[in-house]
Design a protein around this motif. Structure first.
Motif, short mmCIF file in Angstrom:
data_model
loop_
_atom_site.label_atom_id
_atom_site.label_comp_id
_atom_site.label_asym_id
_atom_site.label_seq_id
_atom_site.Cartn_x
_atom_site.Cartn_y
_atom_site.Cartn_z
N GLY A 51 -14.93 -45.62 -57.37
CA GLY A 51 -13.65 -46.00 -57.93
C GLY A 51 -13.18 -47.35 -57.41
N THR A 52 -12.06 -47.81 -57.94
CA THR A 52 -11.45 -49.06 -57.50
C THR A 52 -10.05 -48.75 -57.00
N THR A 55 -6.47 -49.24 -58.83
CA THR A 55 -6.64 -49.48 -60.26
C THR A 55 -7.20 -48.23 -60.93
N GLY A 57 -8.71 -46.07 -64.17
CA GLY A 57 -9.57 -46.37 -65.29
C GLY A 57 -10.32 -45.15 -65.75
N THR A 62 -14.77 -45.81 -62.63
CA THR A 62 -13.36 -45.75 -62.22
C THR A 62 -12.82 -44.32 -62.36
#
Length: 282
Positions: A51-52, A55, A57, A62
């Protein structure tokens, strides 16, 4: 997040030991560091493994509101990607595959997933009131159990599957049948009826198991943690207060913030970590 140390990491670390490591890492407990000979006080490294951070997604790399994780014996990470309504498998190289996507007209939250020793996965379908069985190597899943809004799931030490049904106000234990829907045994609460007594549950949020074999249940709206202990004489489980008085009286529950109790884990010294949702603390 993954917490690393210099030197080899013990892959046998359980969720309870992981909780101790977090207490050690955060500087909250030197005892937690010393219990297993860990010393993280000189180096505390945090890396993002999938994941980020910051952020949301819906791509293959993400997440949006990840709600539950499980590490398999093959070191694959299983993720309940809640707001994307899906369950993911992440390999050691960081690549992901979708295990299942949930479908419902009203946000079919993916809340929890586990895997048995033989690789069979079990995951909850909160809005559709189902628990799914997904055999290792298969591309399809079958219904394993049903009940109002399953939210938490674990594999017990005896191999049985234990499920907390949030809006059924009970916790059930199922044998790991390979087909069909096995009959579950109620180990806490009265299915379909909420209550404030010691023998009742009011929207249970999670279940975990202690080293002695008892089960800890977060009794969310009663703002306490209850312990289910097997009674050999009655061949059934007995509930007792593990954290908070569990009397249903708001004054007596003030120590736990008189608010939602989301999760509880027992440490090896017998202490219990409690996630107090409304109090914003552990």
């Amino acid at each position: 997040k993954r917490f690393d140390e210099e030197g080899p990491f013990d892959n046998r670390t359980t969720m309870c030991r992981a909780a101790e490591l977090i207490a050690c890492l955060s500087g909250q407990s030197n005892v937690a560091c010393e219990l297993h000979g860990f010393d993280f006080r000189l180096r505390r490294t945090v890396t993002t493994v999938f994941g980020t951070c910051g952020t949301a997604g819906s791509s293959s790399t993400t997440l949006e509101n990840p709600n539950g994780i499980f590490l398999t014996k093959d070191n694959e990470l299983l993720i309940a990607d809640s707001s994307n309504f899906r369950y993911l498998r992440v390999a050691a190289d960081g690549s992901s595959t979708t295990i299942a996507t949930l479908v419902h007209s009203n946000s079919p939250y993916a809340t929890d997933i586990v895997a048995a020793e033989d690789g069979t996965m079990y995951y909850v379908d909160y809005r559709n009131h189902k628990v799914w069985r997904h055999p290792a190597g298969s591309t399809t899943a079958t219904v394993f159990a049903t009940g109002a809004n399953p939210i938490g799931i674990i594999i017990a030490s005896d191999g049985d599957v234990v499920v907390a049904f949030n809006q059924d106000h009970c916790v059930k234990k199922y044998p790991p049948a390979t087909s069909g829907t096995p009959t579950g045994t109620v180990i806490a609460g009265t299915c379909g009826t909420s209550g404030t007594s010691i023998s009742s549950l009011n929207f249970p949020g999670s279940v975990s198991q202690t080293k002695s074999g008892d089960f800890l249940i977060s009794d969310q709206l009663n703002a306490c943690v209850k312990r289910a202990t097997f009674n050999n004489q009655t061949n059934s489980y007995t509930l007792s207060a593990a954290a908070g008085s569990c009397t249903g009286s708001s004054a007596s529950l003030a120590a736990l913030g008189n608010n939602l109790v989301k999760y509880a884990l027992e440490l090896s010294n017998g202490d219990i970590l409690v996630a107090a949702f409304g109090d914003e603390c552990i």
